[in-house]
Design an enzyme around this catalytic site. Structure first.
Site, PDB file in Angstrom:
ATOM      1  CB  CYS A 119       3.032  30.293 -18.353  1.00 22.88           C
ATOM      2  SG  CYS A 119       4.090  28.860 -18.582  1.00 22.88           S
ATOM      3  CE1 TYR A 150      -2.442  10.487 -13.113  1.00 26.90           C
ATOM      4  CE2 TYR A 150      -2.276  11.564 -10.982  1.00 26.90           C
ATOM      5  CZ  TYR A 150      -1.723  10.784 -11.969  1.00 26.90           C
ATOM      6  OH  TYR A 150      -0.465  10.280 -11.801  1.00 26.90           O
ATOM      7  N   PRO A 192       0.824  -1.207   0.000  1.00 26.89           N
ATOM      8  CG  PRO A 192       0.091  -0.937   2.198  1.00 26.89           C
ATOM      9  CD  PRO A 192       0.842  -1.875   1.302  1.00 26.89           C
ATOM     10  CE1 TYR A 228       2.091   7.085  -6.178  1.00 24.04           C
ATOM     11  CE2 TYR A 228      -0.013   7.019  -5.046  1.00 24.04           C
ATOM     12  CZ  TYR A 228       1.100   6.380  -5.510  1.00 24.04           C
ATOM     13  OH  TYR A 228       1.247   5.036  -5.316  1.00 24.04           O
ATOM     14  NE  ARG A 258      -4.260   6.635  -4.348  1.00 23.43           N
ATOM     15  CZ  ARG A 258      -4.025   7.415  -5.394  1.00 23.43           C
ATOM     16  NH1 ARG A 258      -4.230   8.707  -5.301  1.00 23.43           N
ATOM     17  NH2 ARG A 258      -3.609   6.909  -6.543  1.00 23.43           N
TER      18      ARG A 258
HETATM   19  N1  LLP Z   1       2.849  -1.420  -6.098  1.00 23.12           N
HETATM   20  C1  LLP Z   1       3.157  -1.087  -7.344  1.00 23.12           C
HETATM   21  C2  LLP Z   1       3.888  -2.039  -8.182  1.00 23.12           C
HETATM   22  C3  LLP Z   1       2.776   0.171  -7.863  1.00 23.12           C
HETATM   23  O1  LLP Z   1       3.082   0.490  -9.104  1.00 23.12           O
HETATM   24  C4  LLP Z   1       2.064   1.075  -7.033  1.00 23.12           C
HETATM   25  C5  LLP Z   1       1.653   2.393  -7.517  1.00 23.12           C
HETATM   26  C6  LLP Z   1       1.791   0.673  -5.703  1.00 23.12           C
HETATM   27  C7  LLP Z   1       2.180  -0.583  -5.275  1.00 23.12           C
HETATM   28  C8  LLP Z   1       1.060   1.558  -4.734  1.00 23.12           C
HETATM   29  O2  LLP Z   1      -0.219   1.871  -5.148  1.00 23.12           O
HETATM   30  P1  LLP Z   1      -1.206   2.667  -4.132  1.00 23.12           P
HETATM   31  O3  LLP Z   1      -1.418   1.778  -2.933  1.00 23.12           O
HETATM   32  O4  LLP Z   1      -0.507   3.904  -3.743  1.00 23.12           O
HETATM   33  O5  LLP Z   1      -2.422   2.902  -4.917  1.00 23.12           O
HETATM   34  N2  LLP Z   1       0.333   9.116  -9.442  1.00 23.12           N
HETATM   35  C9  LLP Z   1      -0.933   8.426  -9.360  1.00 23.12           C
HETATM   36  C10 LLP Z   1      -0.791   7.051  -8.748  1.00 23.12           C
HETATM   37  C11 LLP Z   1       0.264   6.177  -9.419  1.00 23.12           C
HETATM   38  C12 LLP Z   1       0.401   4.801  -8.791  1.00 23.12           C
HETATM   39  C13 LLP Z   1       1.661   4.131  -9.221  1.00 23.12           C
HETATM   40  N3  LLP Z   1       1.870   2.821  -8.698  1.00 23.12           N
HETATM   41  C14 LLP Z   1      -1.916   9.326  -8.594  1.00 23.12           C
HETATM   42  O6  LLP Z   1      -1.551  10.410  -8.178  1.00 23.12           O
HETATM   43  O7  LLP Z   1      -3.066   8.956  -8.438  1.00 23.12           O
END
Ligand code: LLP
Length: 418
Positions: free
Chosen positions: A342, A316, A274, A371, A276
């Site tokens: 800008c 997004y 995890p 993020y 986020r």
């Molecule tokens: N594991 C892998 C292999 C990943 O690529 C990611 C996120 C995670 C775990 C963690 O995912 P989470 O639990 O945070 O959802 N910039 C985007 C989100 C990109 C996620 C990239 N990979 C945003 O701001 O929504």
């Protein structure tokens, strides 16, 4: 749950008045809460305590050293995506044996470095990458543990940029190829096939896609077991959604209820990644009103933070709640909250109902712990903003504001232009 709350009409992070932080470090800035991080990490650990998983925080969501150190102290592992992340998390004191490395484009230098440091698992994303890891391991006379990242071809309902689990996406290995690999494990003399990995996307609020993806991977694992291939780990990735506005994401407990029965049956050591879920609500972005502009058609609140500091809304269309540090009552009006960059894409909110605000008022963009700072840039020659880290009634500057000199560092005018 988070530790950003109003007390006597002023926004606090834990026991620290955020305006007192701004007095010291200025705006724009990020403020992170230690207790919120710990609380979310503990929620996951508790919900899954029956199987005692290794929780590898996805540090791509927030790689601030204070955040990493907090989680190291909680016993967390880490999911990394580059050698830069690896070096940084080792500085924070992480145990290499709790680090997993996923990336579709690991370079030879990165593979070699991670190998030398003795990380737990390479989450391998393609057949040529596996060949490359085997070649490098052989050259260095080592054996390395890998997990195949399976692309289960399961579409998660989230924004398209963060869907990773379908065959239209670049991530992971399709089941056919994975089977092909597992039929020729002998060829990989310097690889120990230790596990399977799956990660289908991010900000997924429903439980069903996780179950579907995990089931597919477990079916594959069962098939392998029948063929006499025993594995050690199952890494179920990250992706748990959080509340930005009015989402109703599954809780850690709901998630556990959905997947624990499946996971228990495998008998494998479970890894989770995890990002986020742990960091998202543990941070805010603070910005100051510069001007209020009304062009007869629209009202704009022009603030000192920009899309280079926090780009999720423009990238997004993401929603971040915006609240004044000093609570306002009274009539709300519709406005766009925009930065000084800008581009028309430089906005934090469109047509948002906000109380009447004026020059120098301070605002917080909520849920800015994941993020946000990590995705900031120096666009328009703007330096990275400072980060204050709060624990209880204390706060410290965890990252200082980047200076003009630092921005210029390493850049030169070529001799032939002098
Ligand atoms: N594991 C892998 C292999 C990943 O690529 C990611 C996120 C995670 C775990 C963690 O995912 P989470 O639990 O945070 O959802 N910039 C985007 C989100 C990109 C996620 C990239 N990979 C945003 O701001 O929504």
């Amino acid at each position: 749950m988070h530790d950003f709350k109003y007390k006597n009409n002023h926004l606090y992070c834990e026991s620290v008045k955020i305006e007192s932080i701004v007095k010291k470090i200025g705006t724009p800035c990020y403020v992170y809460s230690h207790n919120t991080l710990v609380d979310h990490f503990t929620k996951i650990k508790k919900a899954f305590k029956d199987i005692d998983p290794l929780v590898c925080f996805a540090m791509k969501s927030n790689d601030n050293l204070a955040v990493l150190r907090t989680l190291v102290k909680q016993g967390a592992g880490f999911d990394i995506v580059s050698v830069g992340e690896l070096k940084k998390v080792l500085i924070a004191g992480a145990d290499p044996q709790k680090i997993v490395f996923a990336s579709v484009g690991k370079t030879e230098d990165e593979i070699t470095y991670a190998m030398k440091k003795g990380i737990l698992l390479f989450n391998v994303e393609s057949l040529p990458e596996l060949d490359e890891i085997n070649r490098i391991a052989k050259k260095r006379k080592r054996k390395v543990k890998v997990a195949l990242r399976i692309n289960p071809d399961v579409e998660a309902p989230t924004y398209s940029q963060v869907v990773t689990g379908t065959l239209k996406n670049k991530f992971g290995i399709d089941l056919k190829t994975a089977q092909k690999i597992m039929n020729m494990t002998k060829k990989y003399t310097h690889i120990v096939f230790s596990g399977l990995h799956v990660h289908i996307g991010s900000q997924i609020t429903e439980g069903e896609p996780f179950v579907k993806a995990i089931r597919r991977v477990i079916e594959f694992q069962k098939k392998l077991a029948k063929d006499g291939i025993e594995l050690e780990y199952l890494d179920i990735g990250g992706g748990l959604g959080i509340i930005y506005k009015d989402e109703k994401p599954q809780t850690a407990k709901d998630f556990a209820k959905n997947v624990l029965p499946l996971l228990k049956k495998t008998g494998l050591k479970i890894i989770m990644e995890p990002g986020r879920f742990i960091s998202g609500n543990a941070g805010i972005f603070v910005t100051k009103v510069l001007y209020v502009k009304d062009n007869g058609v629209k009202k704009f609140l022009i603030v000192d933070g920009g899309m280079n500091d926090l780009m999720r809304p423009t990238l997004y269309g993401s929603y971040h709640e915006i609240v004044p540090l000093k609570k306002r009552t009274g009539r709300k009006v519709k406005m766009d909250v925009v930065g000084p960059i800008c581009e028309s894409g430089d906005y934090f909110a469109k047509d948002r109902m906000l109380p009447s605000l004026k020059k120098d008022d301070l605002l917080a963009l909520m849920s800015a712990g994941a993020y946000c700072s990590v995705m900031s840039s120096n666009y328009n020659m703007r330096g990275h903003v400072p980060i204050a880290f709060v624990k209880g009634n204390k706060f410290e500057l965890s990252r200082k504001r980047q200076t003009f000199e630092e921005l210029l560092d390493g850049e030169r005018i070529p001799k032939f232009l002098k």
